[in-house]
Motif scaffolding. Sequence first.
Motif, PDB file in Angstrom:
ATOM      1  N   GLY A 174       0.808  -1.210   0.000  1.00  0.00           N
ATOM      2  CA  GLY A 174       0.000   0.000   0.000  1.00  0.00           C
ATOM      3  C   GLY A 174       0.842   1.262   0.000  1.00  0.00           C
ATOM      4  N   ALA A 175       0.189   2.380   0.279  1.00  0.00           N
ATOM      5  CA  ALA A 175       0.840   3.682   0.259  1.00  0.00           C
ATOM      6  C   ALA A 175       0.118   4.614   1.229  1.00  0.00           C
ATOM      7  N   ASP A 176       0.746   5.745   1.491  1.00  0.00           N
ATOM      8  CA  ASP A 176       0.138   6.750   2.353  1.00  0.00           C
ATOM      9  C   ASP A 176      -1.241   7.128   1.810  1.00  0.00           C
ATOM     10  N   PRO A 177      -2.296   7.034   2.604  1.00  0.00           N
ATOM     11  CA  PRO A 177      -3.638   7.346   2.100  1.00  0.00           C
ATOM     12  C   PRO A 177      -3.777   8.778   1.580  1.00  0.00           C
ATOM     13  N   ARG A 178      -2.898   9.678   2.034  1.00  0.00           N
ATOM     14  CA  ARG A 178      -2.940  11.065   1.565  1.00  0.00           C
ATOM     15  C   ARG A 178      -2.047  11.285   0.346  1.00  0.00           C
ATOM     16  N   GLY A 179      -1.449  10.218  -0.163  1.00  0.00           N
ATOM     17  CA  GLY A 179      -0.684  10.311  -1.397  1.00  0.00           C
ATOM     18  C   GLY A 179       0.673  10.959  -1.263  1.00  0.00           C
ATOM     19  N   ARG A 180       1.238  10.984  -0.057  1.00  0.00           N
ATOM     20  CA  ARG A 180       2.524  11.655   0.152  1.00  0.00           C
ATOM     21  C   ARG A 180       3.728  10.745  -0.082  1.00  0.00           C
ATOM     22  N   SER A 181       3.541   9.447   0.024  1.00  0.00           N
ATOM     23  CA  SER A 181       4.642   8.506  -0.188  1.00  0.00           C
ATOM     24  C   SER A 181       4.074   7.154  -0.578  1.00  0.00           C
ATOM     25  N   GLY A 182       4.954   6.336  -1.127  1.00  0.00           N
ATOM     26  CA  GLY A 182       4.583   4.984  -1.520  1.00  0.00           C
ATOM     27  C   GLY A 182       5.850   4.256  -1.932  1.00  0.00           C
ATOM     28  N   GLN A 183       5.677   3.106  -2.541  1.00  0.00           N
ATOM     29  CA  GLN A 183       6.838   2.334  -2.972  1.00  0.00           C
ATOM     30  C   GLN A 183       7.312   2.895  -4.314  1.00  0.00           C
ATOM     31  N   SER A 184       8.462   3.567  -4.292  1.00  0.00           N
ATOM     32  CA  SER A 184       8.873   4.376  -5.432  1.00  0.00           C
ATOM     33  C   SER A 184       9.926   3.730  -6.322  1.00  0.00           C
ATOM     34  N   ALA A 185      10.633   2.718  -5.831  1.00  0.00           N
ATOM     35  CA  ALA A 185      11.667   2.073  -6.644  1.00  0.00           C
ATOM     36  C   ALA A 185      11.015   1.303  -7.789  1.00  0.00           C
ATOM     37  N   TYR A 258      -3.513 -14.014   2.318  1.00  0.00           N
ATOM     38  CA  TYR A 258      -4.019 -14.056   0.949  1.00  0.00           C
ATOM     39  C   TYR A 258      -2.962 -14.725   0.079  1.00  0.00           C
ATOM     40  N   SER A 259      -3.414 -15.524  -0.882  1.00  0.00           N
ATOM     41  CA  SER A 259      -2.472 -16.174  -1.790  1.00  0.00           C
ATOM     42  C   SER A 259      -2.061 -15.206  -2.887  1.00  0.00           C
ATOM     43  N   VAL A 260      -0.981 -15.559  -3.570  1.00  0.00           N
ATOM     44  CA  VAL A 260      -0.507 -14.753  -4.697  1.00  0.00           C
ATOM     45  C   VAL A 260      -1.601 -14.620  -5.749  1.00  0.00           C
ATOM     46  N   LEU A 261      -2.265 -15.723  -6.062  1.00  0.00           N
ATOM     47  CA  LEU A 261      -3.311 -15.679  -7.091  1.00  0.00           C
ATOM     48  C   LEU A 261      -4.500 -14.838  -6.644  1.00  0.00           C
ATOM     49  N   GLN A 262      -4.836 -14.863  -5.363  1.00  0.00           N
ATOM     50  CA  GLN A 262      -5.918 -14.019  -4.852  1.00  0.00           C
ATOM     51  C   GLN A 262      -5.570 -12.544  -4.994  1.00  0.00           C
ATOM     52  N   VAL A 263      -4.337 -12.187  -4.660  1.00  0.00           N
ATOM     53  CA  VAL A 263      -3.912 -10.791  -4.758  1.00  0.00           C
ATOM     54  C   VAL A 263      -3.967 -10.320  -6.210  1.00  0.00           C
ATOM     55  N   ILE A 264      -3.532 -11.159  -7.128  1.00  0.00           N
ATOM     56  CA  ILE A 264      -3.567 -10.788  -8.543  1.00  0.00           C
ATOM     57  C   ILE A 264      -4.996 -10.499  -8.998  1.00  0.00           C
ATOM     58  N   GLU A 265      -5.930 -11.316  -8.558  1.00  0.00           N
ATOM     59  CA  GLU A 265      -7.327 -11.095  -8.941  1.00  0.00           C
ATOM     60  C   GLU A 265      -7.855  -9.785  -8.368  1.00  0.00           C
ATOM     61  N   VAL A 266      -7.457  -9.438  -7.143  1.00  0.00           N
ATOM     62  CA  VAL A 266      -7.883  -8.166  -6.559  1.00  0.00           C
ATOM     63  C   VAL A 266      -7.308  -6.995  -7.356  1.00  0.00           C
ATOM     64  N   ASP A 309      -7.615  -3.714   4.913  1.00  0.00           N
ATOM     65  CA  ASP A 309      -8.549  -3.950   3.815  1.00  0.00           C
ATOM     66  C   ASP A 309      -7.743  -4.107   2.529  1.00  0.00           C
ATOM     67  N   LEU A 310      -7.716  -5.311   1.962  1.00  0.00           N
ATOM     68  CA  LEU A 310      -6.874  -5.561   0.803  1.00  0.00           C
ATOM     69  C   LEU A 310      -7.295  -4.710  -0.388  1.00  0.00           C
ATOM     70  N   ASP A 311      -8.594  -4.531  -0.606  1.00  0.00           N
ATOM     71  CA  ASP A 311      -9.043  -3.665  -1.701  1.00  0.00           C
ATOM     72  C   ASP A 311      -8.470  -2.260  -1.536  1.00  0.00           C
ATOM     73  N   GLY A 312      -8.534  -1.730  -0.323  1.00  0.00           N
ATOM     74  CA  GLY A 312      -8.016  -0.390  -0.061  1.00  0.00           C
ATOM     75  C   GLY A 312      -6.514  -0.308  -0.241  1.00  0.00           C
ATOM     76  N   ILE A 313      -5.802  -1.341   0.194  1.00  0.00           N
ATOM     77  CA  ILE A 313      -4.347  -1.380   0.033  1.00  0.00           C
ATOM     78  C   ILE A 313      -3.974  -1.352  -1.445  1.00  0.00           C
ATOM     79  N   VAL A 314      -4.673  -2.148  -2.244  1.00  0.00           N
ATOM     80  CA  VAL A 314      -4.406  -2.183  -3.687  1.00  0.00           C
ATOM     81  C   VAL A 314      -4.756  -0.848  -4.333  1.00  0.00           C
ATOM     82  N   ALA A 315      -5.863  -0.244  -3.917  1.00  0.00           N
ATOM     83  CA  ALA A 315      -6.239   1.063  -4.468  1.00  0.00           C
ATOM     84  C   ALA A 315      -5.169   2.113  -4.182  1.00  0.00           C
ATOM     85  N   GLN A 316      -4.598   2.086  -2.968  1.00  0.00           N
ATOM     86  CA  GLN A 316      -3.515   3.018  -2.627  1.00  0.00           C
ATOM     87  C   GLN A 316      -2.297   2.788  -3.511  1.00  0.00           C
ATOM     88  N   ALA A 317      -1.951   1.515  -3.715  1.00  0.00           N
ATOM     89  CA  ALA A 317      -0.782   1.185  -4.537  1.00  0.00           C
ATOM     90  C   ALA A 317      -0.986   1.645  -5.979  1.00  0.00           C
TER      91      ALA A 317
END
Length: 330
Positions: A174-185, A258-266, A309-317
Amino acid sequence: MAILVTGGAGYIGSHMVLALLDAGHEDVVVIDNLSTGFDWVLPPEVTLVVGDVADQALVKRVIAEHGIDVLAHFAAKIVVPESVADPLGYYLANTVKTRALIEAAVAGGVKHVIFSSTAAVYGEPEIVPVPEDLVAAPINPYGRSKLMSEWMIADAAKAHGFSYVILRYFNVAGADPRGRSGQSASDATHLIKVATQAALGRRTHLNVFGTDYPTPDGSCLRDYIQVSDLADAHCVAIAHLRSGGESKTLNCGYGRGYSVLQVIEVVKRMSGRDFEVRLAPRRPGDPAQIVAKADRIRDELGWRPRHDDLDGIVAQALAWEESLARRNRL
């Protein structure tokens, strides 16, 4: 008194810096060599010292100049397959340099240490969810390098009188919900990062490493913790130590896998885009499943996650990947 964050320009470290500022800590100092971190992610009020955590003269000077009483140590190498290919590099970065850092902290009179450890210390756990008192048995150099550092910190604390909290992370996402940081590499290997890059067309495909594990769908099972929740756990740990709390070693996860395949589907569902998924052989050093028994940090430190919340984490990413693309076009 001030807080020193090593690796504070990196993914997790930058979220720690934001959490500290949000909590009202005004004197935050970062040491980062910027090998995988980015100076632009840090707010202007944060003091950034570009350098190596093993440079004891530098660390001692920073501690003295800023009156550091808490060291939060994030600087590390973190890629499991890379650690298998380059074990000596990982023992240098994660163990030898941590030893030098702790020695400098002791010399400077630092009272409290927060250490960024990993669920990789558990290896292939026989009990899932994994409790903190399970005997650590890492199966890769990354996990071993971190476990050695845990031992050093605990031994040094007994000898020199500082207190510590060791936090064993599960899979950070995921990332900062306010959009200030995230995984940048751009070359990060974390699943959700790679999957969002594939969804947005920045990768041609995504590899699934192993589909024959003893899990419900054959792919690896992981406990994904949102990065801002993880940063908040560190803030709670600092408050615990500063108030006189005893040293602890605690899991940081949600207690659900969550499995790898589950995460991909999300990721496909949240992005509304399909992308190619290729099945590949297992990677060396990957355990089949690892999920946290996560009640102790809640009970003993009062930590309460807000982004489970995995949906929210993915949305942030996804949002962070899109913001990176805009930044790179400027």
